[in-house]
Scaffold this motif. Sequence first.
Motif, mmCIF file in Angstrom:
data_model
loop_
_atom_site.group_PDB
_atom_site.id
_atom_site.type_symbol
_atom_site.label_atom_id
_atom_site.label_comp_id
_atom_site.label_asym_id
_atom_site.label_seq_id
_atom_site.Cartn_x
_atom_site.Cartn_y
_atom_site.Cartn_z
ATOM 1 N N HIS A 70 0.841 -1.211 0.000
ATOM 2 C CA HIS A 70 0.000 0.000 0.000
ATOM 3 C C HIS A 70 0.870 1.253 0.000
ATOM 4 O O HIS A 70 1.772 1.384 0.828
ATOM 5 C CB HIS A 70 -0.936 0.013 1.207
ATOM 6 C CG HIS A 70 -1.930 1.139 1.155
ATOM 7 N ND1 HIS A 70 -2.923 1.205 0.195
ATOM 8 C CD2 HIS A 70 -2.075 2.253 1.910
ATOM 9 C CE1 HIS A 70 -3.632 2.307 0.382
ATOM 10 N NE2 HIS A 70 -3.145 2.970 1.402
ATOM 11 N N HIS A 72 1.034 5.628 -1.886
ATOM 12 C CA HIS A 72 0.529 6.652 -2.818
ATOM 13 C C HIS A 72 1.745 7.448 -3.260
ATOM 14 O O HIS A 72 2.192 8.362 -2.568
ATOM 15 C CB HIS A 72 -0.494 7.567 -2.136
ATOM 16 C CG HIS A 72 -1.557 6.820 -1.386
ATOM 17 N ND1 HIS A 72 -2.538 6.097 -2.032
ATOM 18 C CD2 HIS A 72 -1.775 6.645 -0.053
ATOM 19 C CE1 HIS A 72 -3.320 5.521 -1.130
ATOM 20 N NE2 HIS A 72 -2.878 5.827 0.077
ATOM 21 N N HIS A 236 -9.191 1.426 0.699
ATOM 22 C CA HIS A 236 -8.935 1.690 2.117
ATOM 23 C C HIS A 236 -10.153 1.247 2.914
ATOM 24 O O HIS A 236 -11.282 1.493 2.501
ATOM 25 C CB HIS A 236 -8.788 3.191 2.367
ATOM 26 C CG HIS A 236 -7.591 3.836 1.765
ATOM 27 N ND1 HIS A 236 -7.614 4.459 0.552
ATOM 28 C CD2 HIS A 236 -6.334 3.986 2.243
ATOM 29 C CE1 HIS A 236 -6.418 4.974 0.294
ATOM 30 N NE2 HIS A 236 -5.611 4.701 1.298
ATOM 31 N N HIS A 273 -5.156 -0.840 5.897
ATOM 32 C CA HIS A 273 -5.393 -0.411 7.292
ATOM 33 C C HIS A 273 -6.172 -1.404 8.148
ATOM 34 O O HIS A 273 -5.596 -2.071 8.990
ATOM 35 C CB HIS A 273 -6.016 0.983 7.350
ATOM 36 C CG HIS A 273 -5.215 2.001 6.614
ATOM 37 N ND1 HIS A 273 -3.872 2.198 6.890
ATOM 38 C CD2 HIS A 273 -5.524 2.831 5.586
ATOM 39 C CE1 HIS A 273 -3.406 3.115 6.075
ATOM 40 N NE2 HIS A 273 -4.376 3.505 5.270
ATOM 41 N N ASP A 324 2.303 3.002 3.028
ATOM 42 C CA ASP A 324 1.277 4.027 2.854
ATOM 43 C C ASP A 324 1.937 5.253 2.223
ATOM 44 O O ASP A 324 3.160 5.316 2.082
ATOM 45 C CB ASP A 324 0.568 4.387 4.162
ATOM 46 C CG ASP A 324 -0.836 4.993 3.910
ATOM 47 O OD1 ASP A 324 -1.222 5.121 2.735
ATOM 48 O OD2 ASP A 324 -1.527 5.337 4.880
HETATM 49 ZN ZN ZN Z 1 -3.489 4.959 1.895
#
Ligand code: ZN
Length: 458
Positions: A70, A72, A236, A273, A324
């Motif tokens: 995960h 971005h 998410h 998460h 993340d």
């Molecule tokens: Zn995220």
Amino acid sequence: MAAAQRIVIENCSIATVDADDTEYAAGHLVIADRRVESLGAGDAPEGLENVVRRIDATGHLVTPGLVNTHHHFYQWITRGLATDHNLFDWLVALYPTWARIDEEMVRSAARGSLAMMARGGVTTAMDHHYVYPRGSGDLSGAIVGAARDMGVRFTLARGSMDRSEKDGGLPPDFAVESLDGALAATEETVKRHHDTSFDAMTQVAVAPCSPFSISTELLRQGAELARRLGVRMHTHGSETVEEEKFCHELFGMGPTDYFESTGWLGEDVWMAHCVHMNDSDIAAFARTRTGVAHCPSSNARLAAGIARVPDMLAAGVPVGLGVDGTASNESGELHTELRNALLINRLGAHREAALNARQALRLGTFGGAQVLGRAAEIGSLEPGKLADLVLWKLDTLAHASIADPVTALVFGAAAPVTASFVNGRQIVQDGRLLTADEDEIARSTREQARRLAEIAAR
Ligand SMILES: [Zn+2]
């Protein structure tokens, strides 16, 4: 057909992370072209042909390459902002800046994110990209190209948002796509970039962003699209108490029930998460084999809470690790997540029995391969699997006094990466990328971060 070219690695400890957690205190590993050919205790067999390179790996631990589940990438150019916020306040503070990204910025940020992970032992990366401002160029193409150029195995989770403020969502109206536009662009991205081969370097998943930024219809039709195209699904879920409250208010149920009602539990789904899960949520994930991307540093940074990883593992939920986005985890490294998964989970209900070093290493390797749907190809060192592996140097000041190499790797400081291989191709040597110029990337990301800040301030 040309005979296989072999690379022999010898005199190293090996943690295979296979089903039996097989380890060799002093062993060897042979790479033949793109795959692991053999491994075991002692020296490599004599008489191997076509050995193009022999590596004396004395003082090293060899593990499968780390798998990030995960991220971005674009957030690389918005690091260090809104540093004292919870998730919702942080998102509202950053959306207006994020909505101004363009192709040049995204390419640069992707290169920064990928370089930081690769030099720290990540061999498989993923990017959940969900901000596609109108007229911003070919963002997906730029991201896929950056990973391909760096030689890192990659999953692009093509994200989307269509629930803006006017529909009760969190993003501003100008930052979202239409339902039909998002679905069509996602399908086009899958058709253009998704590779189904065993040694695929690029795969694509369908990935609407989160319950508070997407419509119920986008979830439903996104699931139908993914299953029609035969690709995985990512989003998410259950990140914060605020999200839980949002779901109860808007949908009359908690996030897991909402996901189940829209087709979003299943062995082809992994979710980032999953912090606020009750026993029945965890049972639903286990029953459906839905995967989890555990992001301990980001969860701590945004005060989200502690995911119940020991309970998930006990129930049989596949769990991998995630950096993340680097706007909520400025380090951008996956090694910190091995360590933080172990340490932070010990602050939860299971205390010192929560996780051990070998379980943490498994989360960061095989667990990641499982949730990305690639456990047959990567995630452990076994004959026939792809040669994605890392040589960690453990005989320097930072680790030399720790006898057990896996303990040294997980509990200790980030270990230097002497070499990292993807598909049998070396991409890192002595902590430096062989496939890109780190200094050039640093300059470019600084420039693009400044350009974005200027445009956003207008
Ligand atoms: Zn995220």
